[in-house]
Design an enzyme around this catalytic site. Structure first.
Site, PDB file in Angstrom:
ATOM      1  N   TYR A 148      50.839  38.066  37.128  1.00  0.00           N
ATOM      2  CA  TYR A 148      50.367  38.349  38.487  1.00  0.00           C
ATOM      3  C   TYR A 148      48.871  38.673  38.491  1.00  0.00           C
ATOM      4  CZ  TYR A 148      48.897  40.883  42.529  1.00  0.00           C
ATOM      5  OH  TYR A 148      48.152  41.286  43.601  1.00  0.00           O
TER       6      TYR A 148
ATOM      7  N   GLU B  92      43.010  45.319  41.060  1.00  0.00           N
ATOM      8  CA  GLU B  92      44.353  44.765  40.852  1.00  0.00           C
ATOM      9  C   GLU B  92      45.150  45.585  39.846  1.00  0.00           C
ATOM     10  OE1 GLU B  92      45.962  42.612  42.491  1.00  0.00           O
ATOM     11  OE2 GLU B  92      44.342  41.880  43.761  1.00  0.00           O
TER      12      GLU B  92
ATOM     13  N   ASP C 259      52.884  38.875  44.813  1.00  0.00           N
ATOM     14  CA  ASP C 259      53.229  40.298  44.837  1.00  0.00           C
ATOM     15  C   ASP C 259      54.364  40.486  45.841  1.00  0.00           C
ATOM     16  OD1 ASP C 259      52.054  40.145  47.344  1.00  0.00           O
ATOM     17  OD2 ASP C 259      50.613  41.751  46.992  1.00  0.00           O
TER      18      ASP C 259
END
Length: 357
Positions: free
Chosen positions: A128, A45, A146
Site C-alpha cells: 500500500y 503515509e 486503503d
C-alpha cells in the site's frame, strides 16, 4: 457512466473539493507546476497507517519542523524520534521509519526511488505505502488501496463479497479505474471521496460526483457495503508494571526490545503479558506495594490488563533491569500510551515523600 466518465467526474470533484492537508500539494498548485515532496508523502503515509488524519496532522508538522528532510531524520537520535512518535501507536513503524530514512540518505543520496518495486525494497514500505508514494509523489499509475478506496469500490460496483476476501476483486476494479493521466490526483480523489462523502455510516449519496454510476446506490444497499466477515473475539492478556521512584525523584525505566510490541520505546519494567497469571519479576529489591490499580488498554489483537506495583528506593539502589532517569529530564509524554496511562494512575498513589511531579 463508463470508466472514463467516472475518472473525469472524480477528478473534477477533487479539483474543487480536495482536502487541505499539510503533506499534500493541492490540485491547483499541482497544475501550476508544484511537485509533491516524496519525503513528506512517505512520512505522512507511514504515520497514517491505522491512524486518522486528525491524529496525524500535528505529528507530521512537528516531525517536519524538527527534521525537514530525510537526511535530517536519518541523522536524528533514535530516542528523540521514538519520543516524538509516542502516542501514535504501532511503534514498529517508527523503528522502520528511521531504518528507511537511513537507507534513502545513505544509499540513494536522499532521493526516494520513483517506482513501486524500488520503494518496496525499502524498510517498512509494503504494497500500500509503495503504491501511495509512487502515485502521489511521482504520478505513477499505481493502484492505491486503503479502507476508503475499498469502500468506494465495493459500493460503486456493488461487491457483496465480505472483506477481507473481497480485497483482490476490489483492487482489480480500482486498477480498472486508475487513469494514465493524473493518477496521483485520482488516487487522492477516491480517498477523499471515501473520507468525506462515501463514509462508513450514512454516506451522502445525494452529493456524490459518481452517484449515477453507483450500483449499490441503485440497489439501495450503499450503506450496507462493504460487508465484513465476523471478527474473532480478542483475548485478554495480563501483566505487571513496576513503577519505582528514587528519593531524589528519578524514575526507573527500561528500553523495550526492538522486536515486539512497543519495541524500542521507553517503558516501565514489567512482566511478560500472558493470558494466564503473570509471573512476578520486580526489577529491583524494594518494599513493593500493590495499590489495586489496573491499566486497561487495547492493542490490535488483544486486550491488556496491567496491574501496577509501586515502590520508593534510596539513592544507592542498583536495579537489575533498566536505568534511573532524572526527574528534570523525564517526560511522561514520551512514553507510549499504555505506559503513560500507568504513570497517570500511579501519581496519586505513590508515597508522599516521592510523589511524581
Amino acid at each position: 457512466m463508463r470508466d472514463e466518465g467516472i475518472q473525469n467526474a472524480l477528478l473534477g470533484w477533487y479539483d474543487t473539493h480536495a482536502r487541505d492537508l499539510p503533506w499534500r500539494v493541492g490540485p491547483t498548485a499541482r497544475k501550476n507546476g508544484a511537485l509533491p515532496d516524496p519525503y513528506g508523502v512517505w512520512l505522512s503515509e507511514v504515520m497514517l497507517q491505522q491512524t486518522t488524519v486528525a491524529a496525524v496532522r500535528d505529528y507530521f508538522l512537528r516531525f517536519t519542523t524538527l527534521w525537514p528532510t530525510v537526511g535530517d531524520l536519518a541523522a536524528a537520535e533514535d530516542a528523540a524520534v521514538m519520543g516524538e512518535w509516542a502516542g501514535l501507536g504501532y511503534y514498529a513503524r517508527a523503528r522502520n521509519l528511521l531504518k528507511c530514512a537511513r537507507v534513502v540518505a545513505g544509499e540513494f543520496g536522499g532521493r526516494f526511488p520513483d517506482t513501486e518495486d524500488g520503494l518496496r525494497d525499502l524498510p517498512g514500505i509494503g504494497p500500500y505505502t509503495a503504491a501511495a508514494i509512487a502515485s502521489i509523489a511521482f504520478d505513477r499509475p499505481a493502484v492505491v488501496m486503503d479502507g476508503n478506496v475499498e469502500r468506494v469500490m465495493a459500493r460503486l460496483f456493488a461487491v457483496q463479497t465480505p472483506l477481507p476476501a473481497a480485497k483482490p476483486e476490489l483492487k482489480t476494479l480500482a486498477a480498472r479505474l486508475t487513469p494514465a493521466d493524473r493518477p496521483g490526483c485520482h488516487a487522492q480523489a477516491v480517498m477523499d471521496l471515501g473520507a468525506t462523502i462515501c463514509t462508513p455510516r450514512n454516506p451522502a449519496c445525494g452529493i456524490c460526483p459518481v452517484m449515477t454510476a453507483c450500483a449499490a446506490r441503485k440497489a439501495g444497499i450503499a450503506a450496507d457495503l462493504p460487508t465484513k466477515a465476523p471478527k474473532k473475539a480478542k483475548p485478554t492478556r495480563h501483566g505487571i508494571a513496576y513503577l519505582v521512584q528514587r528519593v531524589d525523584g528519578a524514575w526507573l525505566l527500561e528500553t523495550r526490545p526492538d522486536k515486539g510490541l512497543l519495541g524500542g520505546m521507553l517503558g516501565w519494567p514489567g512482566s511478560d503479558w500472558t493470558e494466564g497469571a503473570p509471573t512476578d519479576a520486580p526489577p529491583v529489591a524494594a518494599d513493593w506495594r500493590d495499590p489495586g490499580l489496573e491499566v486497561r488498554h487495547t492493542f490490535t489483537h488483544f486486550h491488556l490488563s496491567l496491574s501496577l506495583r509501586l515502590a520508593c528506593v534510596g539513592l544507592d539502589t542498583v536495579p537489575q533491569r533498566g536505568e534511573f532517569h532524572d526527574l528534570a529530564t523525564f517526560r511522561p509524554a514520551n512514553l507510549p500510551t499504555v505506559m503513560r496511562k500507568a504513570f497517570d494512575l500511579a501519581k496519586g498513589a505513590m508515597p508522599a515523600t516521592s510523589a511524581p511531579h
